[in-house]
Enzyme design. Structure first.
Site, short mmCIF file in Angstrom:
data_model
loop_
_atom_site.label_atom_id
_atom_site.label_comp_id
_atom_site.label_asym_id
_atom_site.label_seq_id
_atom_site.Cartn_x
_atom_site.Cartn_y
_atom_site.Cartn_z
N GLY A 12 0.83 -1.21 0.00
CA GLY A 12 0.00 0.00 0.00
C GLY A 12 0.86 1.25 0.00
N THR A 137 5.05 1.29 6.40
CA THR A 137 3.63 1.03 6.54
C THR A 137 3.01 2.01 7.53
OG1 THR A 137 1.91 -0.46 7.40
CG2 THR A 137 4.11 -0.87 8.19
N ASP A 139 0.66 1.25 9.27
CA ASP A 139 0.16 0.44 10.39
C ASP A 139 1.16 0.34 11.54
OD1 ASP A 139 -1.91 0.02 8.60
OD2 ASP A 139 -1.26 -1.99 8.03
N GLY A 182 -5.16 0.32 10.05
CA GLY A 182 -4.13 -0.30 10.89
C GLY A 182 -4.18 -1.82 10.85
N LEU A 284 -7.66 8.59 3.32
CA LEU A 284 -7.11 9.92 3.62
C LEU A 284 -5.86 9.78 4.49
CD1 LEU A 284 -10.34 11.98 4.43
CD2 LEU A 284 -8.85 12.20 2.44
O1 F6P Z 1 -1.54 -1.80 5.38
C1 F6P Z 1 -1.95 -0.49 5.12
C2 F6P Z 1 -3.44 -0.42 4.99
O2 F6P Z 1 -3.80 0.93 4.74
C3 F6P Z 1 -4.25 -0.98 6.15
O3 F6P Z 1 -4.27 -0.13 7.26
C4 F6P Z 1 -5.58 -1.22 5.49
O4 F6P Z 1 -6.32 -2.22 6.16
C5 F6P Z 1 -5.18 -1.68 4.12
O5 F6P Z 1 -3.88 -1.19 3.87
C6 F6P Z 1 -6.11 -1.19 3.03
O6 F6P Z 1 -5.67 -1.74 1.83
P1 F6P Z 1 -6.24 -1.28 0.41
O7 F6P Z 1 -5.68 0.08 0.12
O8 F6P Z 1 -5.71 -2.30 -0.52
O9 F6P Z 1 -7.72 -1.27 0.52
#
Ligand code: F6P
Length: 365
Positions: A12, A137, A139, A182, A284
């Protein structure tokens, strides 16, 4: 011909990816090396889809959100599909990646990514690609580093959202629920909740019960506070319950979490009669430029990654161990998540401030 290294951004997106690219290119240029950037994460290595990164064009990248190289968290390299669910890369994908790496005459590959991307990196390293990782990340759930880049920027965005919800909650005597990202780690929600003055913080690591949350709302009513701010992690769940998922048909990717904010708001409205509203902050949190702390972290991580390449320290990931920037083996950083411990200092501090973690019945004063 100059020595050459490659860089890619994977998983991500998050604030600071471009600042890392800039730091790598600038430090590599200082050593007389050329840097190429692969497009779309590891896919760019497989497709030989890349650009040469000119150090003279790096300045504007320091504060730019996203990644100029593009990224991916699914596709031919997706080996992590859940917690502890790790597969092996397709041998042909590995073979072609190595072939391209050699044909491009690269000295090393630098990969900025989270747990899933570093799991891919480790497999490529074991197959023979000299590689260095950079922990990314929002997270903040990577083992082996005190902080990943992107986290502080996400917290800052969530804190700002809480500030804004606070004024609206107070004006309307409402309960405002803010659902934050997260995945299975509550770091963003914990730090945003503390910095944004949440009255209730719900984390995946501390399953909650509704009576505890309602008790906090009622005890605030008694002292004349007719509004309540709740920060809830997307991975939080009720005691005896399970994580809320957004159904998805997509294969080769991790599950998508979401929906707990609405569930919490509905149940609280039913139990307390209070008017509740929900805000799902979503992407966001991952957008926009990095905060000052993330800019410093990205710059330090990028420069350190290049110095690891210079030392020939491959299979390592740069890591933050304040006040130092160090390195640890990628193999030691992947496969498990760094979660909030229920006795974490910040949890204890939150509780001592009268913030409810949703698991105990108490009054504010
Ligand atoms: O790992 C980063 C993160 O933003 C998480 O917090 C979230 O659950 C996930 O990626 C969302 O992923 P995507 O952008 O593929 O929907």
């Amino acid at each position: 011909m100059n020595e050459r290294i490659g860089i890619l951004t994977s998983g991500g997106d998050c604030p600071g990816l471009n600042a890392v690219i800039r730091a790598v290119v600038k430090s590599a240029t200082k050593l007389g090396w050329e840097t190429i950037g692969f497009h779309g994460g590891f896919e760019g290595l497989l497709d030989k889809d890349y650009q040469t990164l000119d150090y003279k064009r790096m300045d504007y990248l320091l504060n730019l959100g996203g990644t100029v190289l593009g990224t991916s968290n699914k596709g031919r390299f997706a080996v992590k599909t859940g917690v502890g669910q790790i597969g092996n890369l397709d041998p042909n994908v590995v073979k072609d990646s190595i072939k391209n790496f050699k044909e491009l005459n690269l000295k090393a590959l630098i990969c900025a990514g989270g747990d899933g991307s570093l799991t891919i990196a480790q497999q490529l390293f074991e197959a023979g690609i000299p590689l260095v990782g950079i922990p990314k990340t929002i997270d903040n759930d990577l083992v082996g580093t005190a902080m990943t880049f992107g986290f502080d920027s996400a917290v800052s965005c969530a804190m700002d959202a809480l500030d804004r919800l606070h004024t609206s909650a107070e004006s309307h005597n409402r309960v405002m629920v803010l659902e934050l990202m997260g995945r299975y780690a509550g770091w963003i929600t914990l730090w945003a909740g503390v910095s944004g003055g949440a009255d209730v913080i719900l984390l995946p690591e501390i399953p909650f019960n509704y009576e505890s949350i309602c008790a906090q709302i009622r005890s605030r009513e008694i002292i004349g506070k007719h509004f309540t701010l709740i920060a809830v992690s997307e991975g939080a769940y009720e005691q005896g319950g399970s994580v809320s998922l957004i159904s998805s048909d997509e294969k080769n990717r991790e599950a998508r979490l979401g929906g707990i904010g609405n569930k919490v708001a509905e149940e609280i409205a039913k139990r307390t009669g209070k008017e509740c509203r929900v805000c799902v902050l979503g992407h966001l949190q991952r957008g926009g430029g990095p905060t000052s702390l993330d800019r410093v972290l990205c710059t330090a991580f990028g420069a350190k990654a290049v110095s690891l390449v210079k030392e020939g320290k491959f299979g390592y990931m740069v890591s933050s161990k304040p006040p130092h920037i160090c390195s640890i083996k990628i193999s030691e950083a992947i496969g498990k998540l760094r979660l909030v411990q229920p006795d974490d200092d910040m949890v204890v501090i939150a509780r001592s401030m009268g913030i409810s973690m949703g698991d105990e019945i108490k009054t504010v004063f």
